[in-house]
Each structure stands twice: as C-alpha cells, then as structure tokens.
Write an enzyme that holds these catalytic residues in place. Structure first.
Site, PDB file in Angstrom:
ATOM      1  N   ASP A  69      13.562  25.167 -11.881  1.00  0.00           N
ATOM      2  CA  ASP A  69      13.501  26.558 -12.292  1.00  0.00           C
ATOM      3  C   ASP A  69      14.723  27.270 -11.727  1.00  0.00           C
ATOM      4  O   ASP A  69      15.318  26.809 -10.742  1.00  0.00           O
ATOM      5  CB  ASP A  69      12.211  27.180 -11.751  1.00  0.00           C
ATOM      6  CG  ASP A  69      11.987  28.593 -12.252  1.00  0.00           C
ATOM      7  OD1 ASP A  69      12.394  28.876 -13.384  1.00  0.00           O
ATOM      8  OD2 ASP A  69      11.419  29.395 -11.512  1.00  0.00           O
ATOM      9  N   THR A  92      -0.325 -12.118  11.868  1.00  0.00           N
ATOM     10  CA  THR A  92       1.024 -11.768  11.405  1.00  0.00           C
ATOM     11  C   THR A  92       1.047 -10.727  10.286  1.00  0.00           C
ATOM     12  O   THR A  92       2.087 -10.111  10.045  1.00  0.00           O
ATOM     13  CB  THR A  92       1.757 -13.029  10.913  1.00  0.00           C
ATOM     14  OG1 THR A  92       1.039 -13.600   9.819  1.00  0.00           O
ATOM     15  CG2 THR A  92       1.871 -14.052  12.036  1.00  0.00           C
ATOM     16  N   ASP A  93      -0.072 -10.508   9.607  1.00  0.00           N
ATOM     17  CA  ASP A  93      -0.073  -9.572   8.476  1.00  0.00           C
ATOM     18  C   ASP A  93      -0.433  -8.153   8.876  1.00  0.00           C
ATOM     19  O   ASP A  93      -0.543  -7.289   8.013  1.00  0.00           O
ATOM     20  CB  ASP A  93      -1.082 -10.043   7.407  1.00  0.00           C
ATOM     21  CG  ASP A  93      -0.518 -11.182   6.580  1.00  0.00           C
ATOM     22  OD1 ASP A  93       0.531 -11.711   6.973  1.00  0.00           O
ATOM     23  OD2 ASP A  93      -1.140 -11.544   5.566  1.00  0.00           O
ATOM     24  N   ASP A 115       7.980  28.120  -9.534  1.00  0.00           N
ATOM     25  CA  ASP A 115       7.269  29.035  -8.643  1.00  0.00           C
ATOM     26  C   ASP A 115       6.311  29.954  -9.386  1.00  0.00           C
ATOM     27  O   ASP A 115       5.535  30.664  -8.754  1.00  0.00           O
ATOM     28  CB  ASP A 115       8.254  29.890  -7.843  1.00  0.00           C
ATOM     29  CG  ASP A 115       9.188  30.698  -8.751  1.00  0.00           C
ATOM     30  OD1 ASP A 115       9.074  30.568  -9.977  1.00  0.00           O
ATOM     31  OD2 ASP A 115      10.029  31.442  -8.217  1.00  0.00           O
ATOM     32  N   ASN A 149       2.914 -15.265   3.512  1.00  0.00           N
ATOM     33  CA  ASN A 149       1.756 -15.897   2.878  1.00  0.00           C
ATOM     34  C   ASN A 149       2.162 -17.083   2.018  1.00  0.00           C
ATOM     35  O   ASN A 149       1.438 -18.073   1.916  1.00  0.00           O
ATOM     36  CB  ASN A 149       1.018 -14.864   2.028  1.00  0.00           C
ATOM     37  CG  ASN A 149       0.301 -13.835   2.879  1.00  0.00           C
ATOM     38  OD1 ASN A 149       0.375 -13.874   4.092  1.00  0.00           O
ATOM     39  ND2 ASN A 149      -0.377 -12.892   2.241  1.00  0.00           N
TER      40      ASN A 149
END
Length: 959
Positions: free
Chosen positions: A344, A771-772, A663, A729
């Site tokens: 705007d 570890t995750d 606005d 993984n």
C-alpha cells in the site's frame, strides 16, 4: 425496506428520486413507528458474523496433515511392537510421539483462535451512535437502529454509520483513506454524478466506516449492514480462501513422501530378511516383523513437527525484536520465500501525513524540508536556508501565513510533535509556516472576524481577519484552487511591491501551477486584499472576493518515507519485486513510485495502471499486466484481490509467493488472500491487523525487508535439520538392509546358521531417540552460514528437499552404513576381515559408529556447500547437544544396567578410537562432495539468476 444500492448506483440518481424510492422525508425524517417496522423487516444495521466453527472441530482440524497421519501410524506400529515384545515396560516411542502430536495440535489451535476475528473487528469501524432526524427532531440513536430512509446529520469529527447520499453539504470533507486508500480528504457535494465513478470519486456519497474531517451536512441513508461498502468487504473476507503457506504445502509433500518411503522400507527389509535367512520358527517371524516395523518407525523423523514448531517459534521471537509481530507460526518462513511485495502507498511507503513540499512565488521557488507534523525541517532556496527578512522570505511568509489563516485546523505541540485536529492539508500549511517562524495562531496578530467556508462548488475559502498592528485595516485572506483564485485577482505581489496582474504575469503563474501539478503536488493558491474600514459586508459574503492580490502557490503531498527507497533497493538485491497498489490518483502514485525507485524515469517506463483499466482485463491479460507493471492506482478491494490472485497464478502455473501490506479496511481481503498479509501496527485499522498474518509494530517498510532476511534464515535452518534427520535415518535403514543382504560376506552368523542382524530393534530405536532430538533442535537455531539476501527467492516449484539434497542424503546414508558395517566386520570372526571379538562386542562397536557418524553429520549438515570448518563454534547449542548425546552413548556402552537393556558390551579405549575414526569418514566424504559442488556451482550462474529476477523489479518480463 431494501437498500437502494442493491438495485442501482445511488450516486447517479437524483435526490428526489431516491427520496421517493425510500419513502423518506428530508425535512422531518422517519417516524418512530416506521423505523420500528423497517428494523423488523430489514434487521439491525450490523455486519453479519462469519460462520461459526465449533471449537472441537477447529481442534480436530489441527490433525489434518499428512505428516501427522504418518506419526499416528508410527504410534500404532510402536504399540504393536511393544505388545509383541511382551509389553514389559512403558512404550517410550509411542508415548513420546503422542505427546509431540498433541502439543502441536494445542499450539496450532491456540494460534488459530487469535487469527479469525477480522469480521468482528469490522464492526468496531462503525460509530456506536449516530445523529438522525426522527419525528422532526434531532436524535442520537445507536448505529444498529439506523434504517434505509433515515436522515443522517453530519458534523466535524462524526463517524459515518451507514452508506448515505448527500442531501446538503457545507464545506463537508471526509477521511476515506481506510476504505478507499485516498490519502487526501474528499470534498462532498449534493450534486448528482453524471457518469459512473470509482468509490474514491463518488463525491455525492458518504460511506460507513469513514469520518468527517471538516464541515457539516445531511445525508439520506441508502444502505445498511451487509449492503454497505463496508459490508461488501466483510463478505469478501467471508468468501476469501486463505491459501496454505509454502511451508505448509512443503511439509504436506514431505509427509506424503515419507509415508510411502516407510511402507516401502518395511516391506523391502522384511522380504529381504526372509529371502536371505529364511523363517524357521515363530520366534524368527516375530524377530523379522519387529525389525521391519522398528526400522520403519526409525525412518520416520517423529521429532520433525516439534522441532519445526520450536524453530518457527524462535523465528517469531527474533522477528518481534525487529518490530515484526507474526501471528501464525507457519507464516514466519513464508516471508522468506516472498518473491513479490504488494505494498500500500499511504502510511506504508509514505508518511501518511500531508506535507508542504514546495512554495512557489513570483520571485522564485522554495523547498520545504522535513516531513509530517514535526517541528524539524526548514525552508531552502537554491540549497541555502531561506531568510525571513529577504524579499523571497517575506513573500513566502505571506503565502504560508495566509494559507494557515484561511483554514480551521487546530495544531498544538506535544512532546516535540504537533498534534493536528481538522483538515490535514490545512495543518500542513500551519506546520510549514511554523518552520519559517511565521505561524499565525488565531489569537495572534490576525484574529478572525468572519469566514466564507470552502465548498466543492466554490473550490476556495475566505476569511476576514483583523490586523492588530493596524486596527483600522481588516484583511480578506483567500486560499483555494489556483485557477479559481486567479480569476478573482487583479494584482500580484512581487517581493514587497504590488504589480498589476497583466496577461504575461497571468501566463507565467499558470505555468507555475502546471509544473507543480505535473510533479503530482496538490496545489493551493493564496491571495489577500486589505479593506477600507467599515466596508466589509455583514454578514460576510462572496462580494468581497475580488481585486485580490495573488501572493503565491503551495505544493502539498504525502511524502515518501525516508527509509523506504533504501529498503526497496535492498529488496531488489534480494530478487524481490515491489509493487505499489493504492487507491490514490494515478499521477500521485506515479510520482511517489519515481521518488522511491519503483519505476525508471525512462520513456519506456510503464505508467500506473488504474482500477478502471484493471476491470477491463480478462484473466490472461491481467496476469501479463502484473508481470510487467509495478504501480496500480484508484483500485478497489476487489481489484487488490484480483492482483494478488493473478500473481499467485502466473502464466506457467507456478506463480509468485506474495506478501501484501496494508493498513485500511479496503486492504483486508487481499491481506487474507496473500501468502502473507502484513498490516501496519500504528496506523492500521483493527480490521487489517486481524486479517493479516504479520503486523509491523513500527509501520516501517524497511522492517519487511529485514524480516525477509530472517525468514530466509529460518528456511535455511529447516533445510539443515531436514538434511540431518533424513540422511541420518537413511544411514540406519541402509545399515540394516545391507547388513541383511551382505550377511554372508560380513560374517554375520552365530555359528548355527540362525538369523543375525547388524543392529537390534532396541538399538535402532535408541539411535532414533538420541540423535533425532537435541542435535536437530540445535540445528534449527543455527546462525546463518552465508548471506541469504544475495540469492534470489526460491521458486514456488522448488522443493524443500530437491534432487541435489536427495543425492547428499543418499550419499551420507551409504557412507554411514559402509562405516558401520565395516566396523562390525572388523571385530566379527569371519567376513572380509577376520575379527576376534564376540557378536555383542562387534555389534556394540557398529552401534557406536552409527551414533557417532550421525553426530559428525550434524556439523556437516549445516550447509550444502560451505565447509563444516567455517565458523565451527558459532552454534554453541549444537556443541552442547552433540556432547550430551555422546555421553549418553558412552553410558549405554559402559553402564551394566544399560548393557542388559540394549545388549551391549563395554569397549576398550582402542576400540573407541577406531569407532571415532570410522565415524568421521562421514565428515570427510561430505567435505569432498562440498568441494566438488563449490567448483561446479560457479558465481556466474548465481549472478545471472539475480539479474533475471532483479530486472523484474523494473517492470520487465521474467522469462
């Protein structure tokens, strides 16, 4: 009684016809019984609330996500494994995943509860009461009781409670910025329009949600409730679909992909184990199933939703510190993906305060510095401060003092700022006069005697003031449209002398007006005349508005924010287009766009596109237009919505990620539809703040650009922990799969030919838990490893996990698996290397290598191409997480109680050194890959892509 606006355009219908249509009485108003009847038939003057959704349904909707479905499956699998394994202890995996899923749902529910109140906020735009004529008398009634046919009585400061046709107007001016985007007050008239006009130009109408800044009038109510223009915006909010954020779309894609991968992994591992080892007993069947489902659960990064939420929450806090308040967590990253900012103009790119920028007199031009209603700034001529005692200074003082006198604005200084009450244009004249030191308050030298008010027909205002320095000489002071005022002038002031206004002078003065108008200034001229004592008519009338002395001209505008141009340039450097979309006049919008560097000054630069031109475009033409043009003026709320949707659906189907700022009430539908709506915190309406996903606490456009950098950093961190989780993984999956396939080569046998696996199910679940969690979480708050703002925004079609990232995930997984299996082979009797240790000892060493390899991988995963040795200690949280995980692995290996739980044996110091060395191979392999990638990905390709995107900011077509 139906609203007139539902069947015709009331701005084109004469008042008499409207009165007949509504069976109204302009003199006495409606009777009380008639009002009651119409209220019963048409309902109260209130905006309809949005369709309510039960809280329980909103809560359940938080679980509607592919990744959450996958986690539910993991919970079920974990419980099955727990039951098969004897249900001896707590099902830790299932409990942990369940807690994660529920906490994410609670967090999402709390966020959504605060975000869907836009239509309720619209109701606060209406005044709580209105003055109307009822039964021949004025009454103050609740706005909900207004009906079509009511006669509104309007005065300065009143808020309009319904759409109405003007019946009478005396200097009536309205502030309509919140509804139309028009920055200047709009003068109203009872004169019917001759042709259809956009909302901002319907001068014979007043609208709900606007306010009277000056004058008075009466108006006939022709629309209430949802039939008003405000109601149409509410309806747009009801029907506007909030598009999912890019991050939500990406996570849904990742969830679906992982779901398929988990099924494939479980099936392949189980089938391979059966083929290689065979199944000879019920216990082996259980072992095979346990291994397959455990590995499948391990392949699911169950910590991903929680880590993602924490990372986004940290981003919310960082942005809040930079004055950007984010309402929904998923919106944090969206801004970093933004390729277009639709901004705007009024109050966002500009100050939102009318300011005198030029004073032009017959002697020369003066520049006024400083913007808005502040006491700083000065008047300059040829770059030097203007002296009030010079001829030019004297005449400039006459212009500004006369302009300030011929107005009704009240200005007072509070804490270094001027507080303005009344017309902002008149206040701008007062402020400019004060900067020269010549402000003329009414109680000063020139007290007012009488006035002839401004009207849209006269286009000028005149006051009669006394001169306390010369008690016998009252002065007529006029200000108004230059062409109108010049017709009433016979002389011109040149410095300290008065000259006849002959044709050459008149021509020169009109040329000055044209030059200032061409620069998009709103022009006002000032003139005066001293009267002989006792010659002023009583009451004052326009017979005295002749033989005036022309003194000069002022150019007024809403100036650009000082920091906006630099922020736009920085956005371009980051490859982000900036579009200006405003309800203001095209000429004004083009001027501001040039000042801010939004468009080039060359002849080929496209001009502002008006709302009427947009309305004539079909969908393909509109998509072509939004790719080419950067400035849009005189647009309606529906136009803004169309522009956003056209950007989101580009010619190739990919579209842009659109950030929309605003606005006003008129911005609310587009704010909701955009990928991320950004409302102004200070100057914005409650409607826009509720409809938006982010609020600027300082109303500063530059804050958006800083927030883009923050959002890009967040996305980079999301990629980091995804890279880490999935590659880790992958290492677990490939270790078990290749361990089964290559069991004979590796010597994985207990001597009796029974099934021997490289890792046990409990060990796999431990690795996943260890570890995750902490390392991935620490990676989510990793400092930037490169300048994210020197790259173009990522394409909508670009995946979070792209082909190059998948290649890295597979490579790290294979190296991890190779290092793990090589360690097992090193200590197992038989195999490639004839070891001397027991099966449990060799398996413990392989188990430890797999854990340590993933911890090394945490440092590697911080960047796709930057070496892990670049600022290695920048993330102290990562070092802490890796240290804790390593200590826990030491405990699993050496504490007797954990030896029994995880079938491990203590390792010697030499074995630990071997495990660390084997695990570090992951880091060295990744460093070699990064070196190759840095050689392949040359700076030239990055520069070329930047040039392509940056060109789009100048209105060029991106191919």
């Amino acid at each position: 009684m139906a609203s007139v606006s539902t069947c015709t355009d009331p701005s084109l219908v004469d008042v008499g016809t409207l009165v007949d249509m509504l069976d109204a009485d302009p003199v006495r108003g409606l009777s009380t019984p008639e009002v009651a009847r119409r209220l019963a038939a048409g309902g109260p003057n209130e905006l309809a609330p949005p369709p309510s959704v039960p809280a329980w349904r909103t809560f359940l909707a938080q679980f509607h996500d592919p990744l959450i479905y996958l986690l539910f499956a993991a919970i079920g699998v974990s419980l099955v494994v727990w039951a098969i394994d004897g249900a001896a202890e707590w099902p830790v995996d299932a409990v942990v995943i369940t807690v994660i899923v529920v906490l994410n749902a609670v967090l999402g529910f709390a966020q959504q509860a605060r975000a869907e109140h836009a239509v309720q906020a619209l109701a606060t735009m209406s005044a709580p009461a209105a003055t109307v004529l009822r039964d021949g008398v004025r009454r103050r009634v609740p706005t909900a009781e207004l009906v079509c046919g009511d006669i509104l009585v309007l005065g300065e400061g009143d808020a309009v409670a319904a759409d109405a046709r003007v019946l009478e107007a005396t200097s009536l001016q309205m502030s309509e910025a919140a509804l139309t985007g028009e920055s200047e007050p709009v003068s109203k008239s009872a004169q019917v329009l001759s042709e259809p006009a956009v909302l901002a130009e319907r001068v014979d109408m007043v609208f709900a949600g606007t306010a009277v800044t000056q004058g008075s009038g009466r108006a006939l109510v022709i629309a209430t409730a949802m039939d008003t223009e405000l109601g149409r915006i509410a309806d747009l909010l009801h029907t506007t679909r909030q598009a999912p954020t890019p991050l939500q779309r990406e996570m849904a894609q990742v969830g679906r992909m992982l779901g398929i991968a988990v099924l494939v992994i479980a099936a392949v591992v189980i089938a391979t184990t059966v083929v290689v080892f065979g199944v000879h007993s019920p216990d082996e069947v259980v072992t095979v199933l346990l291994l397959g489902v455990s590995l499948a659960v391990a392949a699911v990064p169950e910590g991903l939703p929680a880590i993602l939420s924490v990372v986004l929450a940290v981003g919310v806090q960082r942005m809040a510190a930079r004055h950007a308040i984010v309402k929904t967590l998923s919106s944090v990253e969206t801004l970093g993906s933004a390729s277009v900012i639709c901004s705007d103009k009024t109050g966002t790119l500009t100050k939102g305060q009318m300011t005198v920028g030029r004073v032009v007199t017959p002697l020369g031009q003066v520049t006024v510095t400083g913007v808005g209603y502040r006491p700083d700034g000065q008047l300059l001529h040829d770059g030097a401060p203007l002296g009030a005692d010079s001829d030019l200074g004297h005449q400039t003082a006459c212009v500004l003092t006369g302009g300030a006198l011929a107005g009704n604005a009240v200005v007072r200084e509070v804490g270094g700022h001027w507080i303005v009450h009344g017309d902002p244009t008149e206040a701008a004249l007062w402020v400019a006069a004060a900067k020269l030191g010549t402000a003329a308050p009414p109680a000063g030298r020139f007290p007012r005697i009488a006035e002839i008010p401004f009207t849209s027909d006269r286009k000028m205002m005149t006051v009669l003031v006394a001169d306390t320095a010369r008690a016998d000489a009252p002065i007529v002071v006029s200000k108004g449209a230059p062409d109108v005022l010049l017709e009433r002038c016979s002389h011109v002031q040149v410095g300290r002398r008065i000259a006849p206004l002959d044709p050459p002078w008149r021509r020169r003065l009109l040329e000055q007006v044209e030059r200032l108008s061409d620069q998009a200034f709103r022009t006002l001229a000032v003139a005066y005349r001293r009267l002989d004592p006792g010659t002023a008519p009583s009451p004052l009338n326009d017979s005295i508005e002749h033989d005036l002395v022309y003194t000069g001209l002022v150019g007024i505008l809403d100036p650009p924010r000082r920091e906006a141009a630099a922020a736009i340039a920085e956005a371009r450097r980051a490859g982000v287009r900036v579009l200006m979309i405003t309800g203001d006049h095209p000429r004004t919008a083009t001027r501001i766009a040039h000042d801010l560097g939004l468009v080039d000054d060359g002849a080929g630069s496209p001009a502002a596109v008006s709302g009427r031109e947009l309305a004539a475009l079909d969908a393909p033409a509109l998509r072509a237009t939004v790719r080419r043009c950067s400035v849009y003026a005189r647009v309606t709320p529906a136009d803004k919505l169309r522009i956003v949707e056209a950007l989101q659906t580009d010619h190739d189907g990919r579209g842009e990620v659109v950030a929309m700022t605003g606005d006003g009430v008129n911005d609310a539908p587009a704010l909701k539809r955009a990928d991320i709506g950004i409302a102004m915190g200070r100057s914005g309406t409650e409607v826009s703040r509720e409809a938006a996903a982010m609020i600027l606490a300082d109303d500063n456009f530059a804050t958006i650009v800083r927030a883009i950098g923050e959002g890009r950093g967040i996305f980079a961190n999301i990629k980091k922990f995804l890279r880490y989780l999935l590659s880790s993984n992958m290492g677990e999956v490939l270790t078990v799969f290749l361990g089964v396939v290559l069991a004979g080569i590796l010597g994985l046998s207990d001597g009796s030919g029974a099934m021997v696996l490289p890792l046990l199910a409990t060990q796999i679940l431990w690795i996943n838990l260890l570890t995750d969690s902490a390392p991935a979480l620490a990676m989510g708050v990793d400092p930037d490893t490169e300048d994210v703002m020197r790259h173009p925004p990522r394409s909508v079609s670009e995946r979070v996990i792209d082909a190059r990232m998948w290649a890295g995930i597979v490579l790290i997984g294979m190296v991890t698996a190779a290092a793990t299996l090589a360690t097992v082979d090193l200590y197992m009797p038989g195999g490639v290397v004839d070891g001397t240790q027991s099966l449990d000892n060799a398996r413990t060493a392989g188990f430890t290598v797999l854990v340590l390899a993933q911890l090394f991988n945490a440092f590697n995963a911080r960047s796709e191409t930057t070496t892990a040795f670049h600022r290695p200690f920048a993330n102290r949280w990562l070092w802490a997480a890796v240290s804790v995980s390593a200590l826990l692995q030491v405990a699993v290996v050496h504490l007797p109680v954990l030896n029994d739980a995880f079938s491990t044996e203590p390792l010697s110091a030499r074995q630990w050194l071997v495990c660390v060395a084997m695990a570090s191979v992951v880091l060295w392999a990744a460093e070699l890959r990064k070196l190759i990638l840095r050689r392949i990905v040359t700076p030239t390709s990055t520069t070329a892509s930047m040039e392509t995107v940056t060109t789009a900011g100048n209105g060029a077509v991106v191919e």
